[in-house]
Scaffold this motif. Structure first.
Motif, PDB file in Angstrom:
ATOM      1  N   UNK A  57      -8.146   4.723 -18.878  1.00 13.85           N
ATOM      2  CA  UNK A  57      -7.904   5.638 -17.772  1.00 13.85           C
ATOM      3  C   UNK A  57      -8.034   4.852 -16.485  1.00 13.85           C
ATOM      4  N   UNK A  58      -7.137   5.147 -15.548  1.00 13.91           N
ATOM      5  CA  UNK A  58      -7.120   4.441 -14.274  1.00 13.91           C
ATOM      6  C   UNK A  58      -7.472   5.397 -13.135  1.00 13.91           C
ATOM      7  N   UNK A  59      -8.106   4.851 -12.119  1.00 15.08           N
ATOM      8  CA  UNK A  59      -8.349   5.596 -10.891  1.00 15.08           C
ATOM      9  C   UNK A  59      -7.832   4.746  -9.732  1.00 15.08           C
ATOM     10  N   UNK A  60      -6.683   5.139  -9.197  1.00 14.64           N
ATOM     11  CA  UNK A  60      -6.115   4.465  -8.038  1.00 14.64           C
ATOM     12  C   UNK A  60      -6.687   5.107  -6.786  1.00 14.64           C
ATOM     13  N   UNK A  61      -7.354   4.307  -5.974  1.00 16.49           N
ATOM     14  CA  UNK A  61      -8.016   4.805  -4.773  1.00 16.49           C
ATOM     15  C   UNK A  61      -7.366   4.163  -3.551  1.00 16.49           C
ATOM     16  N   UNK A  62      -6.743   4.999  -2.723  1.00 15.15           N
ATOM     17  CA  UNK A  62      -6.076   4.524  -1.514  1.00 15.15           C
ATOM     18  C   UNK A  62      -6.774   5.087  -0.277  1.00 15.15           C
ATOM     19  N   UNK A  63      -6.519   4.461   0.849  1.00 18.79           N
ATOM     20  CA  UNK A  63      -7.094   4.904   2.128  1.00 18.79           C
ATOM     21  C   UNK A  63      -8.601   5.136   1.988  1.00 18.79           C
ATOM     22  N   UNK A  64      -9.288   4.161   1.459  1.00 24.86           N
ATOM     23  CA  UNK A  64     -10.723   4.299   1.212  1.00 24.86           C
ATOM     24  C   UNK A  64     -11.505   4.416   2.504  1.00 24.86           C
ATOM     25  N   UNK A  65     -12.564   5.206   2.430  1.00 20.37           N
ATOM     26  CA  UNK A  65     -13.417   5.473   3.575  1.00 20.37           C
ATOM     27  C   UNK A  65     -14.839   5.017   3.269  1.00 20.37           C
ATOM     28  N   UNK A  66     -15.640   4.731   4.277  1.00 20.78           N
ATOM     29  CA  UNK A  66     -17.035   4.328   4.023  1.00 20.78           C
ATOM     30  C   UNK A  66     -17.793   5.340   3.165  1.00 20.78           C
ATOM     31  N   UNK A  67     -17.474   6.619   3.314  1.00 19.55           N
ATOM     32  CA  UNK A  67     -18.169   7.641   2.521  1.00 19.55           C
ATOM     33  C   UNK A  67     -17.768   7.622   1.054  1.00 19.55           C
ATOM     34  N   UNK A  68     -16.787   6.820   0.683  1.00 17.95           N
ATOM     35  CA  UNK A  68     -16.446   6.647  -0.734  1.00 17.95           C
ATOM     36  C   UNK A  68     -17.354   5.624  -1.415  1.00 17.95           C
ATOM     37  N   UNK A  69     -18.194   4.970  -0.644  1.00 17.81           N
ATOM     38  CA  UNK A  69     -19.106   3.976  -1.211  1.00 17.81           C
ATOM     39  C   UNK A  69     -20.060   4.635  -2.195  1.00 17.81           C
TER      40      UNK A  69
END
Length: 130
Positions: free
Chosen positions: A79-91
């Motif tokens: 399973x893949x998780x593509x994460x775009x436009x990452x933000x500091x709160x995604x840490x």
């Protein structure tokens, strides 16, 4: 039984992208719904996104809609998780988990009610910082 291993985490600048992978070394991957969850320091673990065993149904937390995409390749047991436009709160530390679906519970309910997932990976760190 599934045995999950996450990979792909790292350090990225705000606005950047990462792709996480969750791979199963067992033999029954295609029976399981898979979810991605994350836990930031001092916070509770929260659902990010989940996908049904066939990949035809998904759920996303509001905080990641239109930025993250979950997908799966059952032939590759991944399973893949593509994460775009990452933000500091995604840490956070990101975990994938597997749960057997039933005929009644929707993928949204499975994702929100974390107790449906009983096999967890060890986690991979994602840090979003300039």
């Amino acid at each position: 039984q599934v045995q999950l291993v996450e990979s792909g985490g790292g350090l990225v600048q705000p606005g950047g992208s990462l792709r996480l992978s969750c791979t199963d070394s067992g033999f029954t991957f295609g029976y399981y719904a898979i979810g991605w969850f994350r836990q930031a320091p001092g916070k509770e673990r929260e659902a990010v996104t989940c996908i049904s065993n066939l990949g035809d149904k998904t759920y996303y937390a509001d905080s990641v809609k239109d930025r993250f995409t979950i997908s799966r390749d059952n032939a590759k047991k991944t399973v893949y998780l593509q994460m775009n436009n990452l933000k500091p709160e995604d840490t956070a530390v990101y975990y994938c988990a597997a749960g057997l679906p039933d005929r009644i519970t929707t993928i949204q309910t499975m994702c929100i009610m974390r107790r449906y997932f009983d096999s967890w990976g060890q986690g991979t760190q994602v840090t979003v910082s300039s």
